[in-house]
Motif scaffolding. Structure first.
Motif, PDB file in Angstrom:
ATOM      1  N   ASP A   1     -57.597 -10.784 -39.763  1.00  0.00           N
ATOM      2  CA  ASP A   1     -56.344 -11.571 -39.123  1.00  0.00           C
ATOM      3  C   ASP A   1     -55.493 -10.419 -39.062  1.00  0.00           C
ATOM      4  O   ASP A   1     -55.102  -9.356 -39.943  1.00  0.00           O
ATOM      5  N   PRO A   2     -54.542 -10.261 -37.734  1.00  0.00           N
ATOM      6  CA  PRO A   2     -53.616  -9.381 -37.692  1.00  0.00           C
ATOM      7  C   PRO A   2     -52.472  -9.409 -38.461  1.00  0.00           C
ATOM      8  O   PRO A   2     -52.194 -10.710 -39.036  1.00  0.00           O
ATOM      9  N   ALA A   3     -52.072  -8.388 -39.147  1.00  0.00           N
ATOM     10  CA  ALA A   3     -50.619  -8.604 -39.825  1.00  0.00           C
ATOM     11  C   ALA A   3     -49.722  -8.771 -39.096  1.00  0.00           C
ATOM     12  O   ALA A   3     -49.270  -8.695 -37.945  1.00  0.00           O
ATOM     13  N   THR A   4     -48.660  -9.500 -39.652  1.00  0.00           N
ATOM     14  CA  THR A   4     -47.262 -10.137 -38.982  1.00  0.00           C
ATOM     15  C   THR A   4     -46.297  -8.848 -38.718  1.00  0.00           C
ATOM     16  O   THR A   4     -46.554  -8.047 -39.165  1.00  0.00           O
ATOM     17  N   PRO A   5     -45.570  -9.197 -37.737  1.00  0.00           N
ATOM     18  CA  PRO A   5     -44.585  -8.241 -37.340  1.00  0.00           C
ATOM     19  C   PRO A   5     -43.529  -7.870 -38.290  1.00  0.00           C
ATOM     20  O   PRO A   5     -43.236  -6.642 -38.613  1.00  0.00           O
ATOM     21  N   ALA A   6     -43.417  -8.985 -39.230  1.00  0.00           N
ATOM     22  CA  ALA A   6     -42.533  -8.663 -40.545  1.00  0.00           C
ATOM     23  C   ALA A   6     -43.168  -8.059 -41.462  1.00  0.00           C
ATOM     24  O   ALA A   6     -42.531  -6.815 -41.992  1.00  0.00           O
ATOM     25  N   ALA A   7     -44.348  -7.975 -41.792  1.00  0.00           N
ATOM     26  CA  ALA A   7     -45.329  -7.034 -42.448  1.00  0.00           C
ATOM     27  C   ALA A   7     -45.224  -5.811 -42.242  1.00  0.00           C
ATOM     28  O   ALA A   7     -44.964  -4.726 -42.826  1.00  0.00           O
TER      29      ALA A   7
ATOM     30  N   GLY B   1     -42.361  -8.050 -28.072  1.00  0.00           N
ATOM     31  CA  GLY B   1     -41.691  -6.986 -27.713  1.00  0.00           C
ATOM     32  C   GLY B   1     -41.168  -6.138 -28.978  1.00  0.00           C
ATOM     33  O   GLY B   1     -40.685  -7.022 -29.965  1.00  0.00           O
ATOM     34  N   ALA B   2     -40.643  -5.044 -28.898  1.00  0.00           N
ATOM     35  CA  ALA B   2     -40.106  -4.417 -29.725  1.00  0.00           C
ATOM     36  C   ALA B   2     -38.491  -4.785 -29.931  1.00  0.00           C
ATOM     37  O   ALA B   2     -37.871  -4.989 -28.933  1.00  0.00           O
ATOM     38  N   THR B   3     -37.933  -4.851 -31.100  1.00  0.00           N
ATOM     39  CA  THR B   3     -36.554  -4.965 -31.482  1.00  0.00           C
ATOM     40  C   THR B   3     -36.427  -4.489 -32.704  1.00  0.00           C
ATOM     41  O   THR B   3     -37.145  -4.164 -33.372  1.00  0.00           O
ATOM     42  N   THR B   4     -34.971  -4.708 -33.291  1.00  0.00           N
ATOM     43  CA  THR B   4     -34.503  -4.288 -34.490  1.00  0.00           C
ATOM     44  C   THR B   4     -33.997  -5.704 -35.399  1.00  0.00           C
ATOM     45  O   THR B   4     -33.444  -6.473 -34.591  1.00  0.00           O
TER      46      THR B   4
ATOM     47  N   LEU C   1     -34.678  -2.239 -39.695  1.00  0.00           N
ATOM     48  CA  LEU C   1     -36.182  -2.034 -39.394  1.00  0.00           C
ATOM     49  C   LEU C   1     -36.219  -2.247 -38.009  1.00  0.00           C
ATOM     50  O   LEU C   1     -35.716  -3.098 -37.096  1.00  0.00           O
ATOM     51  N   ASN C   2     -37.637  -1.624 -37.536  1.00  0.00           N
ATOM     52  CA  ASN C   2     -38.224  -1.798 -36.383  1.00  0.00           C
ATOM     53  C   ASN C   2     -39.448  -2.900 -36.525  1.00  0.00           C
ATOM     54  O   ASN C   2     -40.230  -2.531 -36.988  1.00  0.00           O
ATOM     55  N   ALA C   3     -38.904  -3.843 -35.627  1.00  0.00           N
ATOM     56  CA  ALA C   3     -40.341  -4.692 -35.486  1.00  0.00           C
ATOM     57  C   ALA C   3     -40.653  -4.919 -34.224  1.00  0.00           C
ATOM     58  O   ALA C   3     -40.035  -4.873 -33.140  1.00  0.00           O
ATOM     59  N   THR C   4     -42.056  -5.148 -34.030  1.00  0.00           N
ATOM     60  CA  THR C   4     -42.471  -5.435 -32.625  1.00  0.00           C
ATOM     61  C   THR C   4     -43.014  -7.035 -32.737  1.00  0.00           C
ATOM     62  O   THR C   4     -44.091  -7.315 -33.433  1.00  0.00           O
ATOM     63  N   LEU C   5     -42.230  -7.919 -32.267  1.00  0.00           N
ATOM     64  CA  LEU C   5     -42.649  -9.284 -32.235  1.00  0.00           C
ATOM     65  C   LEU C   5     -43.830  -9.843 -31.205  1.00  0.00           C
ATOM     66  O   LEU C   5     -44.101  -8.841 -30.411  1.00  0.00           O
TER      67      LEU C   5
ATOM     68  N   GLY D   1     -41.049 -15.987 -29.566  1.00  0.00           N
ATOM     69  CA  GLY D   1     -41.305 -14.853 -30.262  1.00  0.00           C
ATOM     70  C   GLY D   1     -41.436 -15.221 -31.922  1.00  0.00           C
ATOM     71  O   GLY D   1     -40.970 -16.227 -32.360  1.00  0.00           O
ATOM     72  N   PHE D   2     -42.237 -14.464 -32.470  1.00  0.00           N
ATOM     73  CA  PHE D   2     -42.655 -14.634 -33.904  1.00  0.00           C
ATOM     74  C   PHE D   2     -42.539 -13.597 -34.803  1.00  0.00           C
ATOM     75  O   PHE D   2     -43.064 -12.319 -34.444  1.00  0.00           O
ATOM     76  N   LEU D   3     -41.860 -13.720 -35.901  1.00  0.00           N
ATOM     77  CA  LEU D   3     -41.624 -12.594 -36.891  1.00  0.00           C
ATOM     78  C   LEU D   3     -42.368 -12.429 -38.173  1.00  0.00           C
ATOM     79  O   LEU D   3     -43.251 -11.606 -38.758  1.00  0.00           O
TER      80      LEU D   3
END
Length: 435
Positions: free
Chosen positions: A186-192, A226-229, A241-245, A263-265
């Motif tokens: 399972d892929p890791a979440t953007p938050a992790a 997409g990428a966001t902060t 923190l840099n997150a890729t949703l 979009g999902f974090l």
């Protein structure tokens, strides 16, 4: 269930029953105080039914507690008027028919309580508006208690509200249609991946400040993949923190039964009690009053469900009728639960407030022997006398509620049967807050 859980459960039942009996006692005080104020003699004030457990006389009133904690009563003299033309304490003979005999016997019992000097201290001689106040005093006390308890809950404790503080971080992406733990692959979440931690307060999304969890959620969902902060406060420091949703199908905020791609974090919020103002109390009372009124209208229909649950094994409706035993069991379940103490207190107060609101509204149903039946009789008496004055007719006198005794006993019998059914259902198939 271990001994500790059993003890907590029993303690919860006892605590709720004490609160319920206090509510019943205050209900009866709501009748007694205006009755005494308007000069009606009140021989007895009792909480409970059956044999007397304890009593003490103060003045002309005996105050006591009875063994069966399922209600209470205030006995006022002269609840039933004599027949027109009869003198108090004297009834004409010659009553025929079972119903007429029942009515006259009830009159006799009512009038036997009238002692010399009490002729003007009987209930039936009070003005119509005084009768309304006396009989409405009980339900009014329940409403005051309900409002007070809801005010304590909403203004003192508050409403559990989502805060923009991370409670937990999902470690992997799981489809919204599945309920399971993470699996290998399972892929890791953007938050992790971004390094968010429990306790982080989200203060900014995509460079724009946010003040609530709802605002942060809507901003993240609207951003899409997409990428966001993500700006957070951690340990008194401000971090970006840099997150890729990622885009994922999630339940709609306004219609959870439908999915939408957003979009999902991958974080969940912390809930905290936020005190409310008087407007929230008024709104809660209004909503629950409307809901309770609808439930009373549908009460016969819901009792069919109780019957099916009691004798057919059907599941109890958590929003259906519940008796005092069932409500007590719910109180025990609350205390024995693993919820925080504050949550237990809020649930207890809400349960007791809802009980008072339901009892108050139930008693206003315009049927004898309920308070609403006496109120309806007093209002009809006032209307008849008003019409007589307007048209210059003779005073029609007191409304003879004794004529309704056959219907009263029939209604009382129905209530007894329903109470018995609820008691049995609460014992064999109770409503449970948890599985």
């Amino acid at each position: 269930m271990d001994w500790l859980d059993l003890g907590l459960n029993l303690a919860g039942v006892v605590i709720f029953f004490v609160g319920m009996m206090l509510s019943i006692g205050l209900h009866e005080i709501g009748h007694m105080v205006p009755a005494k104020l308007f000069g009606v003699r009140v021989p007895q004030y009792m909480v409970g039914f059956g044999p007397t457990l304890w009593s003490r006389r103060r003045g002309e009133t005996e105050y006591g507690i009875k063994w069966i904690p399922l209600g209470g009563y205030v006995r006022m003299i002269g609840m039933l008027p004599p027949r027109k033309g009869d003198e108090p304490g004297k009834l004409r003979s010659g009553s025929t028919g079972p119903f007429q005999g029942l009515i006259e016997n009830a009159r006799q019992v009512s009038l036997e309580e009238i002692r010399p000097g009490d002729e003007d201290r009987v209930f039936y001689k009070r003005k119509w508006w005084q009768k309304v106040i006396i009989m409405a005093g009980g339900p009014a006390m329940n409403f005051v208690l309900a409002i007070g308890l809801f005010a304590v809950v909403l203004m003192g404790f508050g409403i559990k509200t989502e805060q923009p503080v991370v409670k937990s971080v999902s470690q992997c992406v799981i489809p919204a249609t599945e309920i399971r733990d993470c699996r290998p692959g399972d892929p890791a979440t953007p938050a992790a991946n971004a390094g968010l931690r429990a306790g982080d307060r989200i203060v900014e999304v995509a460079g724009r400040p946010v003040k609530s969890w709802e605002e942060a959620t809507r901003r993240i969902r609207a951003h899409g993949a997409g990428a966001t902060t993500i700006g957070v406060e951690r340990g008194g420091q401000r971090l970006t923190l840099n997150a890729t949703l990622i885009a994922q199908d999630r339940p709609k905020l306004d219609d959870p039964d439908k999915l939408e791609r957003v979009g999902f974090l991958g974080v969940s919020p912390t809930f905290e009690y936020v005190p409310q103002g008087p407007a929230a109390v008024a709104q809660r009372i209004g909503e629950l009053t409307a809901h309770t009124a609808q439930s009373l209208v549908r009460f016969p229909e819901k009792m069919v469900g109780v019957w099916n649950a009691a004798f057919g094994g059907a599941e109890r409706d958590i929003n259906g009728p519940v008796g005092v035993v069932g409500a007590g069991r719910i109180g025990g379940e609350i205390l024995a639960s693993e919820a925080p103490a504050k949550d237990k207190m809020v649930l207890f107060l809400n349960l007791l407030a809802g009980f008072n609101l339901a009892i108050g509204m139930f008693n206003l149903i315009p049927l004898l022997p309920l308070d609403g039946g006496h109120i309806a009789g007093a209002l009809w008496e006032g209307l008849r006398r008003f019409i007589a004055r307007v048209f210059r007719r003779p005073d029609p006198g007191h409304v003879d509620v004794a004529r309704l005794l056959p219907l009263t006993y029939a209604v009382a019998a129905v209530f007894v049967v329903m109470a018995g059914l609820l008691l049995y259902a609460d014992l064999v198939n109770p409503i449970r807050l948890t599985g």
